[in-house]
Write a protein that holds these residues in place. Structure first.
Motif, PDB file in Angstrom:
ATOM      1  N   LYS A  77       0.822  -1.206   0.000  1.00 18.98           N
ATOM      2  CA  LYS A  77       0.000   0.000   0.000  1.00 18.98           C
ATOM      3  C   LYS A  77       0.856   1.256   0.000  1.00 18.98           C
ATOM      4  CE  LYS A  77      -4.049  -1.966   2.330  1.00 18.98           C
ATOM      5  NZ  LYS A  77      -4.903  -1.906   3.540  1.00 18.98           N
ATOM      6  N   SER A  78       1.854   1.300   0.886  1.00 18.07           N
ATOM      7  CA  SER A  78       2.677   2.500   0.975  1.00 18.07           C
ATOM      8  C   SER A  78       3.495   2.686  -0.297  1.00 18.07           C
ATOM      9  CB  SER A  78       3.605   2.429   2.191  1.00 18.07           C
ATOM     10  OG  SER A  78       4.477   1.330   2.107  1.00 18.07           O
ATOM     11  N   ILE A  81       1.188   4.244  -2.974  1.00 11.96           N
ATOM     12  CA  ILE A  81       0.974   5.673  -2.724  1.00 11.96           C
ATOM     13  C   ILE A  81       2.189   6.463  -3.149  1.00 11.96           C
ATOM     14  CG2 ILE A  81       0.693   7.420  -0.917  1.00 11.96           C
ATOM     15  CD1 ILE A  81      -0.918   5.306   0.655  1.00 11.96           C
ATOM     16  N   ARG A  82       3.359   5.987  -2.727  1.00  7.55           N
ATOM     17  CA  ARG A  82       4.587   6.723  -3.003  1.00  7.55           C
ATOM     18  C   ARG A  82       4.915   6.733  -4.488  1.00  7.55           C
ATOM     19  NH1 ARG A  82       8.652   4.855   1.100  1.00  7.55           N
ATOM     20  NH2 ARG A  82       7.097   5.801   2.432  1.00  7.55           N
ATOM     21  N   ASN A 161      -1.345   9.062  11.856  1.00  6.76           N
ATOM     22  CA  ASN A 161      -2.085   8.659  10.664  1.00  6.76           C
ATOM     23  C   ASN A 161      -1.077   8.220   9.606  1.00  6.76           C
ATOM     24  OD1 ASN A 161      -3.441   8.669   8.113  1.00  6.76           O
ATOM     25  ND2 ASN A 161      -4.992  10.063   8.918  1.00  6.76           N
ATOM     26  N   LEU A 163      -1.305   7.482   6.534  1.00  6.15           N
ATOM     27  CA  LEU A 163      -1.443   8.121   5.223  1.00  6.15           C
ATOM     28  C   LEU A 163      -0.721   9.464   5.192  1.00  6.15           C
ATOM     29  CD1 LEU A 163      -5.174   7.389   4.320  1.00  6.15           C
ATOM     30  CD2 LEU A 163      -3.132   6.386   3.303  1.00  6.15           C
ATOM     31  N   SER A 166       3.037   8.700   4.967  1.00  7.07           N
ATOM     32  CA  SER A 166       3.420   8.245   3.633  1.00  7.07           C
ATOM     33  C   SER A 166       3.425   9.404   2.646  1.00  7.07           C
ATOM     34  CB  SER A 166       2.461   7.157   3.141  1.00  7.07           C
ATOM     35  OG  SER A 166       2.643   5.960   3.853  1.00  7.07           O
ATOM     36  N   LEU A 167       2.451  10.289   2.783  1.00  8.99           N
ATOM     37  CA  LEU A 167       2.368  11.437   1.878  1.00  8.99           C
ATOM     38  C   LEU A 167       3.575  12.345   2.036  1.00  8.99           C
ATOM     39  CD1 LEU A 167       0.750  13.020  -0.210  1.00  8.99           C
ATOM     40  CD2 LEU A 167      -0.478  14.118   1.670  1.00  8.99           C
TER      41      LEU A 167
END
Length: 242
Positions: A77-78, A81-82, A161, A163, A166-167
Protein backbone atom coordinates in the motif's frame (compact mmCIF):
# COMPACT_ATOMS: atom_id res chain seq x y z
CA UNK A 1 23.67 -12.23 3.41
CA UNK A 2 25.48 -9.44 1.56
CA UNK A 3 28.80 -9.10 -0.27
CA UNK A 4 31.44 -6.58 0.75
CA UNK A 5 31.43 -3.75 -1.82
CA UNK A 6 34.58 -2.09 -3.10
CA UNK A 7 33.60 0.28 -5.92
CA UNK A 8 33.75 4.07 -6.01
CA UNK A 9 30.01 4.71 -5.59
CA UNK A 10 29.50 2.40 -2.68
CA UNK A 11 25.95 3.39 -1.82
CA UNK A 12 24.70 2.35 -5.29
CA UNK A 13 26.10 -1.15 -4.75
CA UNK A 14 24.33 -1.32 -1.39
CA UNK A 15 21.06 -0.19 -3.00
CA UNK A 16 21.38 -2.91 -5.66
CA UNK A 17 21.97 -5.67 -3.12
CA UNK A 18 19.10 -4.67 -0.83
CA UNK A 19 16.79 -4.14 -3.79
CA UNK A 20 17.65 -7.63 -5.04
CA UNK A 21 16.95 -9.10 -1.60
CA UNK A 22 13.50 -7.47 -1.67
CA UNK A 23 12.78 -8.70 -5.21
CA UNK A 24 13.84 -12.25 -4.31
CA UNK A 25 11.68 -12.25 -1.19
CA UNK A 26 14.59 -12.54 1.23
CA UNK A 27 13.34 -9.27 2.69
CA UNK A 28 9.56 -9.08 2.98
CA UNK A 29 7.15 -6.13 3.45
CA UNK A 30 7.30 -4.98 7.05
CA UNK A 31 10.73 -6.51 7.73
CA UNK A 32 13.09 -4.22 9.61
CA UNK A 33 16.57 -3.65 8.21
CA UNK A 34 19.53 -4.00 10.58
CA UNK A 35 20.72 -0.82 12.30
CA UNK A 36 22.94 1.56 10.35
CA UNK A 37 26.06 0.47 12.22
CA UNK A 38 25.36 -3.24 11.59
CA UNK A 39 24.78 -2.67 7.88
CA UNK A 40 28.02 -0.68 7.64
CA UNK A 41 29.92 -3.58 9.18
CA UNK A 42 28.20 -6.19 7.00
CA UNK A 43 28.85 -4.29 3.77
CA UNK A 44 32.32 -3.18 4.84
CA UNK A 45 31.59 0.50 4.25
CA UNK A 46 31.15 3.71 6.24
CA UNK A 47 27.87 4.63 7.91
CA UNK A 48 27.68 7.60 5.52
CA UNK A 49 27.46 5.20 2.55
CA UNK A 50 24.73 3.21 4.31
CA UNK A 51 22.82 6.40 5.10
CA UNK A 52 22.95 7.47 1.45
CA UNK A 53 21.79 4.03 0.34
CA UNK A 54 18.83 4.07 2.73
CA UNK A 55 17.92 7.56 1.51
CA UNK A 56 17.93 6.31 -2.09
CA UNK A 57 15.89 3.22 -1.24
CA UNK A 58 13.40 5.42 0.61
CA UNK A 59 13.06 7.76 -2.36
CA UNK A 60 12.46 4.73 -4.61
CA UNK A 61 9.66 3.67 -2.26
CA UNK A 62 11.30 0.39 -1.29
CA UNK A 63 11.84 1.17 2.39
CA UNK A 64 10.41 3.51 4.98
CA UNK A 65 12.82 5.14 7.43
CA UNK A 66 11.31 6.40 10.67
CA UNK A 67 13.24 8.56 13.10
CA UNK A 68 13.94 6.65 16.29
CA UNK A 69 12.26 3.46 15.08
CA UNK A 70 14.38 2.18 12.23
CA UNK A 71 14.02 1.32 8.56
CA UNK A 72 11.39 -1.10 7.25
CA UNK A 73 10.65 -2.70 3.90
CA UNK A 74 7.64 -0.90 2.45
CA UNK A 75 4.25 -2.57 2.28
CA UNK A 76 2.37 -2.78 -0.99
CA UNK A 77 0.00 0.00 0.00
CA UNK A 78 2.68 2.50 0.97
CA UNK A 79 4.67 1.65 -2.16
CA UNK A 80 1.63 2.31 -4.36
CA UNK A 81 0.97 5.67 -2.72
CA UNK A 82 4.59 6.72 -3.00
CA UNK A 83 5.00 5.51 -6.59
CA UNK A 84 1.91 7.42 -7.68
CA UNK A 85 3.07 10.61 -5.99
CA UNK A 86 6.62 10.30 -7.22
CA UNK A 87 5.42 9.81 -10.79
CA UNK A 88 3.34 12.95 -10.54
CA UNK A 89 6.11 14.98 -8.93
CA UNK A 90 8.59 13.97 -11.63
CA UNK A 91 6.16 14.70 -14.46
CA UNK A 92 6.41 18.49 -14.22
CA UNK A 93 8.82 21.27 -13.42
CA UNK A 94 8.36 21.68 -9.67
CA UNK A 95 10.95 24.46 -9.50
CA UNK A 96 8.58 26.69 -11.47
CA UNK A 97 5.41 25.77 -9.60
CA UNK A 98 3.91 26.40 -6.20
CA UNK A 99 2.12 23.05 -6.02
CA UNK A 100 4.24 21.51 -3.27
CA UNK A 101 4.26 24.71 -1.20
CA UNK A 102 0.49 25.04 -1.55
CA UNK A 103 -0.11 21.44 -0.53
CA UNK A 104 2.17 21.77 2.48
CA UNK A 105 0.43 24.96 3.61
CA UNK A 106 -2.90 23.12 3.50
CA UNK A 107 -1.72 19.87 5.08
CA UNK A 108 1.06 20.52 7.59
CA UNK A 109 -0.58 23.08 9.89
CA UNK A 110 -3.48 20.68 10.40
CA UNK A 111 -1.45 17.55 11.08
CA UNK A 112 0.81 19.60 13.35
CA UNK A 113 -2.27 20.60 15.34
CA UNK A 114 -3.28 16.94 15.43
CA UNK A 115 0.21 15.95 16.57
CA UNK A 116 -0.03 18.39 19.48
CA UNK A 117 -2.93 16.37 20.87
CA UNK A 118 -1.48 12.92 20.14
CA UNK A 119 2.28 13.26 20.48
CA UNK A 120 4.22 10.78 22.61
CA UNK A 121 7.48 11.33 24.42
CA UNK A 122 9.52 9.44 21.81
CA UNK A 123 8.44 11.93 19.14
CA UNK A 124 9.28 14.87 21.38
CA UNK A 125 12.74 13.39 21.89
CA UNK A 126 13.20 13.14 18.11
CA UNK A 127 12.10 16.75 17.62
CA UNK A 128 14.36 18.07 20.37
CA UNK A 129 17.32 16.14 18.99
CA UNK A 130 16.62 17.45 15.49
CA UNK A 131 16.53 21.04 16.77
CA UNK A 132 19.82 20.50 18.62
CA UNK A 133 21.48 19.11 15.49
CA UNK A 134 20.25 22.07 13.42
CA UNK A 135 21.54 24.51 16.05
CA UNK A 136 25.06 23.17 15.68
CA UNK A 137 24.91 22.61 11.91
CA UNK A 138 24.43 26.14 10.58
CA UNK A 139 27.53 25.68 8.43
CA UNK A 140 26.84 22.07 7.52
CA UNK A 141 24.00 21.92 4.96
CA UNK A 142 23.76 18.12 4.83
CA UNK A 143 23.46 17.67 8.60
CA UNK A 144 21.05 20.60 8.95
CA UNK A 145 18.80 19.42 6.12
CA UNK A 146 18.58 15.83 7.36
CA UNK A 147 17.71 17.06 10.86
CA UNK A 148 15.12 19.43 9.37
CA UNK A 149 13.50 16.53 7.52
CA UNK A 150 13.59 14.42 10.69
CA UNK A 151 11.82 17.22 12.58
CA UNK A 152 8.93 17.36 10.12
CA UNK A 153 8.69 13.58 9.72
CA UNK A 154 8.58 13.17 13.52
CA UNK A 155 5.59 15.51 13.55
CA UNK A 156 3.90 13.52 10.79
CA UNK A 157 4.52 10.29 12.69
CA UNK A 158 3.20 11.86 15.91
CA UNK A 159 -0.09 12.67 14.16
CA UNK A 160 -0.74 8.92 14.21
CA UNK A 161 -2.08 8.66 10.66
CA UNK A 162 -0.02 6.44 8.33
CA UNK A 163 -1.44 8.12 5.22
CA UNK A 164 -0.11 11.50 6.38
CA UNK A 165 3.31 10.00 7.03
CA UNK A 166 3.42 8.24 3.63
CA UNK A 167 2.37 11.44 1.88
CA UNK A 168 5.04 13.58 3.49
CA UNK A 169 7.65 10.84 3.20
CA UNK A 170 7.00 10.67 -0.56
CA UNK A 171 8.08 14.31 -0.81
CA UNK A 172 11.41 13.86 0.95
CA UNK A 173 13.47 14.07 -2.23
CA UNK A 174 11.76 17.27 -3.35
CA UNK A 175 11.95 18.79 0.12
CA UNK A 176 15.65 18.00 0.40
CA UNK A 177 16.34 19.92 -2.84
CA UNK A 178 14.18 22.81 -1.68
CA UNK A 179 16.01 23.05 1.64
CA UNK A 180 19.37 22.95 -0.10
CA UNK A 181 18.34 26.03 -2.05
CA UNK A 182 17.08 27.81 1.07
CA UNK A 183 20.39 27.10 2.79
CA UNK A 184 22.08 29.40 0.28
CA UNK A 185 19.72 32.27 1.16
CA UNK A 186 21.24 34.64 3.71
CA UNK A 187 19.61 34.02 7.09
CA UNK A 188 17.48 31.15 5.77
CA UNK A 189 18.61 28.46 8.24
CA UNK A 190 18.47 30.90 11.16
CA UNK A 191 14.92 31.94 10.31
CA UNK A 192 13.96 28.29 10.00
CA UNK A 193 15.32 27.57 13.45
CA UNK A 194 13.30 30.36 15.04
CA UNK A 195 10.15 28.73 13.65
CA UNK A 196 11.20 25.19 14.53
CA UNK A 197 11.61 26.22 18.16
CA UNK A 198 8.23 27.96 18.22
CA UNK A 199 6.61 24.83 16.78
CA UNK A 200 8.35 22.62 19.34
CA UNK A 201 7.31 24.94 22.17
CA UNK A 202 3.66 24.76 21.06
CA UNK A 203 3.82 20.98 20.75
CA UNK A 204 5.36 20.63 24.21
CA UNK A 205 2.44 22.66 25.59
CA UNK A 206 0.02 20.36 23.73
CA UNK A 207 -1.58 23.45 22.19
CA UNK A 208 -3.18 22.56 18.86
CA UNK A 209 -4.03 26.17 17.98
CA UNK A 210 -0.52 27.46 18.74
CA UNK A 211 1.07 24.55 16.87
CA UNK A 212 -1.10 25.20 13.81
CA UNK A 213 -0.25 28.91 13.87
CA UNK A 214 3.49 28.27 14.32
CA UNK A 215 3.64 25.79 11.44
CA UNK A 216 1.68 28.11 9.15
CA UNK A 217 4.15 30.93 9.88
CA UNK A 218 7.08 28.58 9.25
CA UNK A 219 5.74 27.46 5.88
CA UNK A 220 5.17 31.06 4.82
CA UNK A 221 8.82 31.76 5.68
CA UNK A 222 9.93 28.68 3.73
CA UNK A 223 7.85 29.77 0.73
CA UNK A 224 9.37 33.27 0.76
CA UNK A 225 12.94 31.96 1.09
CA UNK A 226 12.29 29.44 -1.69
CA UNK A 227 11.28 32.26 -4.01
CA UNK A 228 14.50 34.11 -3.19
CA UNK A 229 16.46 30.91 -3.81
CA UNK A 230 14.74 30.43 -7.19
CA UNK A 231 15.65 33.98 -8.23
CA UNK A 232 19.25 33.42 -7.16
CA UNK A 233 19.39 30.21 -9.17
CA UNK A 234 17.94 31.83 -12.28
CA UNK A 235 20.63 34.51 -12.14
CA UNK A 236 23.50 32.07 -11.65
CA UNK A 237 25.53 30.86 -14.68
CA UNK A 238 23.99 27.39 -14.34
CA UNK A 239 20.49 28.63 -13.55
CA UNK A 240 19.24 27.68 -17.00
CA UNK A 241 20.25 24.04 -16.72
CA UNK A 242 17.97 21.29 -15.47
Amino acid sequence: MYKVVRTARLYEQIVQQIEQSIQEGKLKPGDQLPAERELAQEFGVSRTAVREAVKTLSEKGLVEAYSGRGTFVSTGKSQAIRHSLNSFLKSGDLEDSDYVAEMREILEPEFTALAATRIEEQHLVMMREAVAVMDRSMKNPDAYIEADLDFHLALAEAAGNPLILSLLDSLVGVLREQRLGIFSVTGGPERGQVHHKLILEAIEKRSASSARKAMRAHLQQVHQDSKVSAVMKSKSPKGHSS
